[in-house]
Design an enzyme around this catalytic site. Structure first.
Site, short mmCIF file in Angstrom:
data_model
loop_
_atom_site.label_atom_id
_atom_site.label_comp_id
_atom_site.label_asym_id
_atom_site.label_seq_id
_atom_site.Cartn_x
_atom_site.Cartn_y
_atom_site.Cartn_z
N GLU A 160 40.47 43.15 80.82
CA GLU A 160 40.10 42.08 79.95
C GLU A 160 38.93 42.94 79.14
OE1 GLU A 160 41.35 38.09 82.23
OE2 GLU A 160 39.39 38.97 82.57
N ASP B 175 50.04 33.58 79.64
CA ASP B 175 51.23 33.01 80.26
C ASP B 175 51.28 31.62 80.08
OD1 ASP B 175 48.98 33.72 82.52
OD2 ASP B 175 49.80 31.50 82.83
N1 SAH Z 1 48.25 39.58 88.41
C1 SAH Z 1 46.76 39.92 88.21
C2 SAH Z 1 46.03 38.92 88.57
C3 SAH Z 1 45.34 37.93 87.74
S1 SAH Z 1 44.76 36.54 88.18
C4 SAH Z 1 46.58 41.33 88.54
O1 SAH Z 1 47.47 42.16 88.40
O2 SAH Z 1 45.67 41.71 88.79
C5 SAH Z 1 44.48 35.55 86.79
C6 SAH Z 1 43.25 36.04 86.06
O3 SAH Z 1 43.51 35.73 84.63
C7 SAH Z 1 41.99 35.15 86.32
O4 SAH Z 1 40.90 36.07 86.26
C8 SAH Z 1 42.39 34.04 85.56
O5 SAH Z 1 40.90 33.40 84.79
C9 SAH Z 1 43.16 34.55 84.23
N2 SAH Z 1 44.50 33.78 84.25
C10 SAH Z 1 45.46 34.08 83.44
N3 SAH Z 1 46.38 33.16 83.48
C11 SAH Z 1 45.99 32.09 84.42
C12 SAH Z 1 46.85 30.96 84.79
N4 SAH Z 1 47.87 30.61 84.57
N5 SAH Z 1 46.32 30.23 85.87
C13 SAH Z 1 44.96 30.84 86.28
N6 SAH Z 1 44.38 31.89 85.84
C14 SAH Z 1 44.71 32.58 85.00
#
Ligand code: SAH
Length: 240
Positions: free
Chosen positions: A13, A199
């Site tokens: 990000e 998402d």
């Molecule tokens: N799969 C990712 C992990 C992302 S976790 C990886 O490959 O590393 C999600 C991160 O994005 C968090 O920092 C959160 O703030 C944000 N985020 C994006 N979509 C989200 C959702 N639907 N619910 C909670 N956090 C979300």
């Protein structure tokens, strides 16, 4: 607005922003902590940026409220910003008009959706209802959406969290904003969230799959929005 500090959970990000502003890492800023600090000067604004860094056990970015709390404390005590900006990605709701890549600004207040304490006033404390920077003018001038940011410690959305969100009208779902806003409120430091949608939590598709598909698009959108908003502050500074 002479000093602005970004707090960003994930390297993916933050990297586009670091490159865009030509920011340099400040070496050994936080001792042995994993958080990394970057800085540059843009027009008359000193821009700092903190990335949470990686977890030693898994090698993954420190996402979530705990790291966000620490990063915000470090940001405020080291850089004394006029404004904190939590830039990142979030989940949105199709039924509320969100689309992948949309940029939302926080407004009204910032809440938690997974701190359930059903004993009188503790319930309100659980939600938090922390103040945030008034984004009305920026949203209007720059053309961004606004939404109530709501934070929890999980990527998924169980029914009970959804019910909590409905009580606060939360619609921009992330894992850091409320923790950052809590620390900011303790220090009376203004905070603005700039979030791009990776998402749609009501799309019926697995969130992790959508997230991974859209993280790069969303990171570009966040970068563009942050740049635009910094430019807006710089032009306001000139008018004063
Ligand atoms: N799969 C990712 C992990 C992302 S976790 C990886 O490959 O590393 C999600 C991160 O994005 C968090 O920092 C959160 O703030 C944000 N985020 C994006 N979509 C989200 C959702 N639907 N619910 C909670 N956090 C979300």
């Amino acid at each position: 607005m002479k000093k602005i500090c970004f707090i960003i959970a994930m390297q993916a990000e933050g990297q586009p922003l670091i490159e865009h502003f030509g920011m340099k890492q400040l070496p050994h800023c936080f001792g042995n902590l994993p958080m990394k600090a970057y800085q540059s000067q843009y027009k008359d604004i000193e821009i700092s940026l903190i990335l949470n860094g990686q977890d030693a056990q898994t090698g993954l970015d420190h996402i979530g409220c705990e790291a966000a709390t620490l990063a915000t404390h470090l940001a405020i005590t080291n850089f004394h910003p006029d404004l904190l900006i939590n830039a990142g990605t979030a989940g949105g709701f199709m039924k509320k008009g969100a689309r992948i890549g949309d940029v939302y600004l926080s407004h009204k207040y910032i809440v938690f959706h997974d701190r359930r304490v059903s004993i009188g006033a503790w319930q309100k404390m659980g939600f938090g209802y922390y103040p945030c920077f008034d984004s009305d003018t920026i949203a209007k001038v720059c053309g961004y959406k606004q939404g109530i940011c709501t934070t929890g410690s999980s990527l998924d959305l169980p029914e009970i969290d959804l019910q909590q969100m409905q009580k606060t009208e939360g619609e921009i779902k992330d894992m850091e904003a409320a923790a950052i806003a809590w620390v900011a409120d303790l220090y009376r430091a203004p905070v603005l969230c700039i979030k791009s949608i990776t998402d749609l939590v009501d799309s019926g598709r697995p969130t992790a799959e959508e997230f991974n598909e859209n993280i790069h698009l969303a990171a570009q959108k966040v970068k563009e929005a942050c740049f635009r908003i910094i430019d807006f502050f710089a032009s306001q500074n000139k008018q004063i």
